[in-house]
Scaffold this active site. Structure first.
Site, PDB file in Angstrom:
ATOM      1  N   ASN A 215       0.964  -1.272  -0.087  1.00  0.00           N
ATOM      2  CA  ASN A 215      -0.095  -0.048   0.006  1.00  0.00           C
ATOM      3  C   ASN A 215       0.710   1.289   0.058  1.00  0.00           C
ATOM      4  OD1 ASN A 215       0.479   0.901   2.745  1.00  0.00           O
ATOM      5  ND2 ASN A 215      -0.251  -1.070   3.284  1.00  0.00           N
ATOM      6  N   ARG A 216       0.244   2.311  -0.236  1.00  0.00           N
ATOM      7  CA  ARG A 216       0.880   3.690  -0.195  1.00  0.00           C
ATOM      8  C   ARG A 216       1.490   4.321   0.846  1.00  0.00           C
ATOM      9  NH1 ARG A 216      -2.845   7.137  -3.402  1.00  0.00           N
ATOM     10  NH2 ARG A 216      -1.215   8.643  -3.034  1.00  0.00           N
TER      11      ARG A 216
END
Ligand code: C5P
Length: 416
Positions: A215-216
């Protein structure tokens, strides 16, 4: 720096000898002002020897020099260690029936108190009211720590270790100096003696030796929280999954931050469970993958084999597990990044998540393709376990961290 060390009548006075020694060794001019009761624990000769200055308890000594006023007005810093319940009550009332009381009224320097007493006395409503009064008046409270007490009991009431008091007090002076910046120390060391466990970054769930589901998350908010807690005196374990380059640089050199690197949700869960077993405050800031690949391939998946069908399996909710295993007195903070079309929807989603997760506080922020991740700024709402908004913050991730820690302290103070 001219430091007045007030010593009051508790057994922890013997540790204050080390505090005075540390301050003197670091080049400070130290004047010890014991109360009569303090001298029953450690005598004048010891204080004079370690401080290298004369010691008196009386307002009637050295009257020509107006010593009682001179000490207060000369001080750049006043530390009271140990601060007994009795002394805290006297300070709250502004009593001046000793040289220490008079000195405290005469000074405009930062005043740092390190309480030490039995847990029952610390938790008594009178002591808590006095502490609240002193805090409101700008007095800095360091500790007390949680641990073994004289007489065999254990709990909050132990004086914070001398070197930590010295460290916290000196940082408070730095922070309150006119040119102090946000990067230096904060105006309080209200987490001194507490252990804080923070998770940060994004987990990576392997697909094969070269690929992962991720994920970011940049790890900035959790790291900012860890640094803010350490700056307020806490001992911090920062369990860091994948973070952007350079994010951990400052934390990796901080003497009160221990970094534990992890990759997957399972590793993060194991390390947070370990750290939480002795933590007073736990904050799950990490973006944890809700799913992992059911069967990780040990060789690289190849194009020739066609488009793979990945079967996913659920990861345990680490936060929920930590809530279920919560130690008495532990404060648990969850974070929730939500996409929402309106603030009302954001709040409603936050409320439902607060109810589901059972954490003491849930920090909710809006995320979108271009918002929330990877930036240095954040905007959050802090909800309590009932879903009520108890704080709001926007600005740098460090400023948001400060608001979250303030909410933690407010909650812990209210629960005592
Ligand atoms: O439900 P959601 O993933 O939005 O909840 C976010 C919060 O729960 C964060 O505090 C995150 O660290 C935590 N979390 C967790 N274990 C998971 C997923 C999220 O502890 N498997």
């Amino acid at each position: 720096m001219f430091v007045v060390v007030g010593v009051t009548g508790g057994i922890a006075a013997y540790k204050t000898v080390q505090l005075v020694r540390t301050l003197v060794t670091n080049g400070h001019e130290v004047h010890v002002v014991p109360t009569e009761d303090a001298l029953r624990f450690v005598g004048t000769a010891t204080w004079e020897a370690v401080s290298r200055n004369p010691v008196t308890t009386s307002v009637h000594d050295d009257v020509a020099q107006v010593r009682h006023v001179a000490l207060g007005t000369s001080a750049d810093l006043v530390i009271i260690a140990p601060a007994t319940a009795n002394t805290l009550a006297k300070m709250a009332a502004g009593l001046a029936d000793s040289l220490l009381g008079v000195t405290l009224l005469a000074t405009t320097a930062p005043v740092v108190v390190a309480p030490a007493m039995h847990t029952a006395m610390w938790e008594h409503a009178a002591t808590q009211a006095n502490i609240a009064t002193l805090r409101a008046r700008g007095v800095h409270v360091v500790g007390p720590a949680d641990g073994p007490l004289t007489g065999g009991d254990s709990g909050p009431g132990r004086m914070v270790e001398p070197d930590q008091i010295a460290d916290a007090a000196l940082r408070i002076v730095d922070a309150t100096a006119p040119d102090a910046t946000e990067r230096q120390a904060p105006a309080t060391a209200d987490l001194a003696g507490l252990s804080v466990a923070v998770s940060t970054g994004g987990t990576r769930e392997p697909i094969d030796p070269v690929r992962y589901l991720g994920n970011r998350s940049s790890g900035r908010q959790g790291t900012a929280l860890a640094l803010a807690a350490a700056a307020r005196g806490a001992e911090v374990t920062l369990v860091a999954a994948h973070v952007d380059d350079g994010v951990l640089a400052e934390a990796s050199t901080h003497p009160r931050v221990r970094i534990v690197r992890v990759s997957t949700a399972t590793e993060l869960g194991d390390e947070m469970t370990r750290a939480a077993a002795r933590a007073d405050v736990v904050a799950m800031v990490a973006a944890v993958a809700d799913y992992r690949v059911a069967e990780v391939s040990h060789t690289k998946l190849r194009k020739e084999d066609g488009v793979p069908r990945l079967e996913l399996t659920g990861n345990p909710d680490i936060l929920a597990g930590l809530v279920a295993a919560r130690r008495p007195g532990q404060t648990i903070v969850g974070f929730a990044a939500e996409t929402a079309a309106t603030e009302a929807e954001l709040i409603e989603r936050g409320r439902r998540k607060a109810a589901r997760k059972g954490a003491d506080l849930l920090v909710v922020n809006l995320v979108d393709w271009d918002q929330g991740f990877e930036s240095a700024e954040n905007a959050v709402l802090v909800l309590d376990a009932a879903g009520e908004i108890v704080a709001e913050a926007s600005g740098t991730k460090r400023a948001v961290a400060t608001t979250v820690l303030d909410a933690v302290i407010a909650l812990r103070t209210a629960e005592i």
